[in-house]
Motif scaffolding. Structure first.
Motif, PDB file in Angstrom:
ATOM      1  N   GLU A 208       9.738  36.041   2.005  1.00 57.23           N
ATOM      2  CA  GLU A 208      10.657  37.316   1.761  1.00 57.23           C
ATOM      3  C   GLU A 208      11.880  37.446   2.517  1.00 57.23           C
ATOM      4  OE1 GLU A 208      10.459  42.183   1.887  1.00 57.23           O
ATOM      5  OE2 GLU A 208       8.632  41.021   2.485  1.00 57.23           O
ATOM      6  N   VAL A 209      11.701  36.990   4.062  1.00 55.54           N
ATOM      7  CA  VAL A 209      13.241  37.075   4.758  1.00 55.54           C
ATOM      8  C   VAL A 209      14.043  36.142   4.161  1.00 55.54           C
ATOM      9  CG1 VAL A 209      13.649  36.083   7.110  1.00 55.54           C
ATOM     10  CG2 VAL A 209      11.922  37.781   6.938  1.00 55.54           C
ATOM     11  N   SER A 210      13.587  34.803   3.636  1.00 54.17           N
ATOM     12  CA  SER A 210      14.349  33.653   3.183  1.00 54.17           C
ATOM     13  C   SER A 210      15.243  34.452   1.907  1.00 54.17           C
ATOM     14  CB  SER A 210      13.592  32.486   3.025  1.00 54.17           C
ATOM     15  OG  SER A 210      14.398  31.734   2.149  1.00 54.17           O
ATOM     16  N   VAL A 211      14.411  35.032   1.257  1.00 54.91           N
ATOM     17  CA  VAL A 211      14.980  35.768  -0.100  1.00 54.91           C
ATOM     18  C   VAL A 211      16.161  36.972   0.206  1.00 54.91           C
ATOM     19  CG1 VAL A 211      14.688  37.198  -2.283  1.00 54.91           C
ATOM     20  CG2 VAL A 211      13.289  35.001  -1.359  1.00 54.91           C
ATOM     21  N   LYS A 212      15.737  37.567   1.128  1.00 53.67           N
ATOM     22  CA  LYS A 212      16.659  38.569   1.684  1.00 53.67           C
ATOM     23  C   LYS A 212      18.042  37.922   2.573  1.00 53.67           C
ATOM     24  CE  LYS A 212      14.617  42.948   3.042  1.00 53.67           C
ATOM     25  NZ  LYS A 212      15.316  43.394   1.916  1.00 53.67           N
ATOM     26  N   PHE A 213      17.656  36.829   3.238  1.00 59.17           N
ATOM     27  CA  PHE A 213      18.614  36.215   3.821  1.00 59.17           C
ATOM     28  C   PHE A 213      19.839  35.469   2.874  1.00 59.17           C
ATOM     29  CE2 PHE A 213      20.269  32.060   5.898  1.00 59.17           C
ATOM     30  CZ  PHE A 213      20.690  32.692   7.087  1.00 59.17           C
ATOM     31  N   ALA A 214      19.178  34.904   1.797  1.00 62.32           N
ATOM     32  CA  ALA A 214      20.147  34.328   0.734  1.00 62.32           C
ATOM     33  C   ALA A 214      20.904  35.649   0.010  1.00 62.32           C
ATOM     34  CB  ALA A 214      19.037  33.766  -0.085  1.00 62.32           C
ATOM     35  N   GLU A 215      20.402  36.529  -0.100  1.00 61.21           N
ATOM     36  CA  GLU A 215      21.057  37.672  -0.729  1.00 61.21           C
ATOM     37  C   GLU A 215      22.340  38.111   0.151  1.00 61.21           C
ATOM     38  OE1 GLU A 215      18.025  40.675  -1.353  1.00 61.21           O
ATOM     39  OE2 GLU A 215      17.233  39.461  -3.157  1.00 61.21           O
ATOM     40  N   ILE A 216      22.065  38.323   1.580  1.00 58.38           N
ATOM     41  CA  ILE A 216      23.033  39.039   2.144  1.00 58.38           C
ATOM     42  C   ILE A 216      23.836  37.959   2.725  1.00 58.38           C
ATOM     43  CG2 ILE A 216      21.693  40.903   3.065  1.00 58.38           C
ATOM     44  CD1 ILE A 216      21.622  39.516   5.727  1.00 58.38           C
ATOM     45  N   ASN A 217      23.602  36.323   2.709  1.00 56.69           N
ATOM     46  CA  ASN A 217      24.503  35.397   3.438  1.00 56.69           C
ATOM     47  C   ASN A 217      25.037  35.848   4.659  1.00 56.69           C
ATOM     48  OD1 ASN A 217      25.517  32.780   3.178  1.00 56.69           O
ATOM     49  ND2 ASN A 217      26.817  33.467   1.946  1.00 56.69           N
ATOM     50  N   PRO A 218      24.337  35.903   5.826  1.00 57.00           N
ATOM     51  CA  PRO A 218      24.929  36.191   6.936  1.00 57.00           C
ATOM     52  C   PRO A 218      25.988  35.069   7.526  1.00 57.00           C
ATOM     53  CG  PRO A 218      22.829  35.631   7.425  1.00 57.00           C
ATOM     54  CD  PRO A 218      22.889  35.657   5.884  1.00 57.00           C
ATOM     55  N   ASP A 219      26.639  35.495   8.411  1.00 55.94           N
ATOM     56  CA  ASP A 219      27.486  34.671   9.108  1.00 55.94           C
ATOM     57  C   ASP A 219      26.747  33.551  10.223  1.00 55.94           C
ATOM     58  OD1 ASP A 219      27.091  35.577  11.817  1.00 55.94           O
ATOM     59  OD2 ASP A 219      28.704  36.956  11.577  1.00 55.94           O
ATOM     60  N   LEU A 220      27.255  32.428  10.453  1.00 51.11           N
ATOM     61  CA  LEU A 220      26.771  31.459  11.035  1.00 51.11           C
ATOM     62  C   LEU A 220      25.898  31.818  12.414  1.00 51.11           C
ATOM     63  CD1 LEU A 220      26.207  28.379  11.297  1.00 51.11           C
ATOM     64  CD2 LEU A 220      28.419  27.956  12.589  1.00 51.11           C
ATOM     65  N   VAL A 221      26.767  32.617  13.313  1.00 52.61           N
ATOM     66  CA  VAL A 221      26.068  33.057  14.377  1.00 52.61           C
ATOM     67  C   VAL A 221      24.790  33.968  14.254  1.00 52.61           C
ATOM     68  CG1 VAL A 221      26.429  34.825  16.456  1.00 52.61           C
ATOM     69  CG2 VAL A 221      28.372  33.306  15.885  1.00 52.61           C
ATOM     70  N   ALA A 222      24.788  34.864  13.324  1.00 52.53           N
ATOM     71  CA  ALA A 222      23.558  35.680  12.991  1.00 52.53           C
ATOM     72  C   ALA A 222      22.526  34.663  12.221  1.00 52.53           C
ATOM     73  CB  ALA A 222      23.811  36.773  11.758  1.00 52.53           C
ATOM     74  N   SER A 223      22.923  33.787  11.476  1.00 52.78           N
ATOM     75  CA  SER A 223      21.911  32.796  10.931  1.00 52.78           C
ATOM     76  C   SER A 223      21.195  31.905  12.051  1.00 52.78           C
ATOM     77  CB  SER A 223      22.704  31.790  10.034  1.00 52.78           C
ATOM     78  OG  SER A 223      23.354  32.394   9.027  1.00 52.78           O
ATOM     79  N   GLN A 224      22.172  31.484  13.083  1.00 51.43           N
ATOM     80  CA  GLN A 224      21.511  30.707  14.252  1.00 51.43           C
ATOM     81  C   GLN A 224      20.611  31.559  14.900  1.00 51.43           C
ATOM     82  OE1 GLN A 224      25.164  29.084  15.870  1.00 51.43           O
ATOM     83  NE2 GLN A 224      24.657  27.340  15.345  1.00 51.43           N
ATOM     84  N   LYS A 225      21.054  32.881  15.089  1.00 58.42           N
ATOM     85  CA  LYS A 225      19.896  33.703  16.014  1.00 58.42           C
ATOM     86  C   LYS A 225      18.703  34.021  15.331  1.00 58.42           C
ATOM     87  CE  LYS A 225      19.949  38.080  18.496  1.00 58.42           C
ATOM     88  NZ  LYS A 225      19.948  39.188  18.647  1.00 58.42           N
ATOM     89  N   LEU A 226      18.789  34.218  14.071  1.00 58.57           N
ATOM     90  CA  LEU A 226      17.638  34.456  13.195  1.00 58.57           C
ATOM     91  C   LEU A 226      16.645  33.413  13.111  1.00 58.57           C
ATOM     92  CD1 LEU A 226      15.667  36.400  11.642  1.00 58.57           C
ATOM     93  CD2 LEU A 226      17.069  35.486   9.388  1.00 58.57           C
ATOM     94  N   THR A 227      17.272  32.243  12.788  1.00 57.15           N
ATOM     95  CA  THR A 227      16.568  30.796  12.752  1.00 57.15           C
ATOM     96  C   THR A 227      15.772  30.464  14.132  1.00 57.15           C
ATOM     97  OG1 THR A 227      18.128  29.914  11.175  1.00 57.15           O
ATOM     98  CG2 THR A 227      16.757  28.296  12.238  1.00 57.15           C
ATOM     99  N   SER A 228      16.587  30.912  15.303  1.00 58.45           N
ATOM    100  CA  SER A 228      16.030  30.399  16.653  1.00 58.45           C
ATOM    101  C   SER A 228      14.865  31.500  17.077  1.00 58.45           C
ATOM    102  CB  SER A 228      17.188  30.702  17.484  1.00 58.45           C
ATOM    103  OG  SER A 228      16.605  30.486  18.774  1.00 58.45           O
ATOM    104  N   GLU A 229      15.115  32.769  16.310  1.00 60.69           N
ATOM    105  CA  GLU A 229      13.973  33.620  16.895  1.00 60.69           C
ATOM    106  C   GLU A 229      12.781  33.560  15.887  1.00 60.69           C
ATOM    107  OE1 GLU A 229      13.446  35.642  19.145  1.00 60.69           O
ATOM    108  OE2 GLU A 229      15.383  35.539  19.841  1.00 60.69           O
ATOM    109  N   LEU A 230      13.090  32.848  14.602  1.00 61.01           N
ATOM    110  CA  LEU A 230      11.647  32.699  13.677  1.00 61.01           C
ATOM    111  C   LEU A 230      11.170  31.262  13.852  1.00 61.01           C
ATOM    112  CD1 LEU A 230      13.274  33.675  10.280  1.00 61.01           C
ATOM    113  CD2 LEU A 230      11.377  34.842  11.486  1.00 61.01           C
TER     114      LEU A 230
END
Length: 194
Positions: free
Chosen positions: A139-161
């Motif tokens: 579900e997080v992946s689907v929502k992530f694809a929908e909002i397409n966040p910037d690189l910094v936010a992407s890296q932060k989420l990936t790191s936390e997950l």
């Protein structure tokens, strides 16, 4: 040369089946069901020996993210096909730890991207056993694809997950992969037959 199912050593096969059954017996998986699921996985595998090694190594971690051995094996095979080495499996293993611990960083990262109510809901659902980690990750992946966040936010989420294993698995691209598949051995077999 690549190994085929016929090349797999009987001891390797029995070890894989036993590992899966042992990890999923708490969910009612029998030895016969474990055998059937491992056989399906080997039919789909491009490297049966590696698949059996990964079943042995990761079955105990994957039972923390899904109660379905079928889904666990389909996920392992999906990552074998789409992510280098065993980085995908390592990332899922790490996510199990992170969702179990439910750090403030994970809650903040999910909240920053998807809203605090979403973050609190999914973490509570995982904590209470209402939802499984693998389903939440999809579900997080689907929502992530929908909002397409910037690189910094992407890296932060990936790191936390997923921690550093998520970075090794492809970071943003790895997270997006999870939105893109049905994790089922039967669906994978059907797709391979088409």
């Amino acid at each position: 040369t690549k190994k085929t199912v016929e090349d797999v050593d009987t001891k390797e096969l029995l070890t894989g089946i036993n590992s899966l059954e042992k990890a999923y017996s708490k969910y009612g998986l029998t030895a016969a069901q474990a055998d059937k699921n491992v056989q399906k996985a080997l039919i789909l595998s491009t490297d049966p020996s590696e698949t059996l090694d990964q079943i042995g190594e990761y079955a105990n971690q994957f039972n923390q993210v899904t109660s379905s051995s079928d889904k666990a094996l389909a996920t392992l095979l999906f990552f074998q096909k789409n992510v280098p080495k065993d980085f995908g499996a390592d990332a899922i293993k790490e996510s199990a730890i992170r969702f179990t611990n439910q750090s403030e960083g994970l809650k903040k990262s999910l909240g920053d991207l998807f809203g605090q109510p979403f973050a609190e809901d999914v973490l509570k659902q995982v904590r209470t056993g209402e939802r499984e980690i693998l389903d939440v990750l999809q579900e997080v992946s689907v929502k992530f694809a929908e909002i397409n966040p910037d690189l910094v936010a992407s890296q932060k989420l990936t790191s936390e997950l997923f921690g550093s294993p998520g970075e090794n698995a492809g970071a943003r691209d790895f997270l997006l992969l999870l939105s893109d598949t049905e994790l089922s051995l039967d669906a994978a077999i059907q797709s391979a037959d088409d």
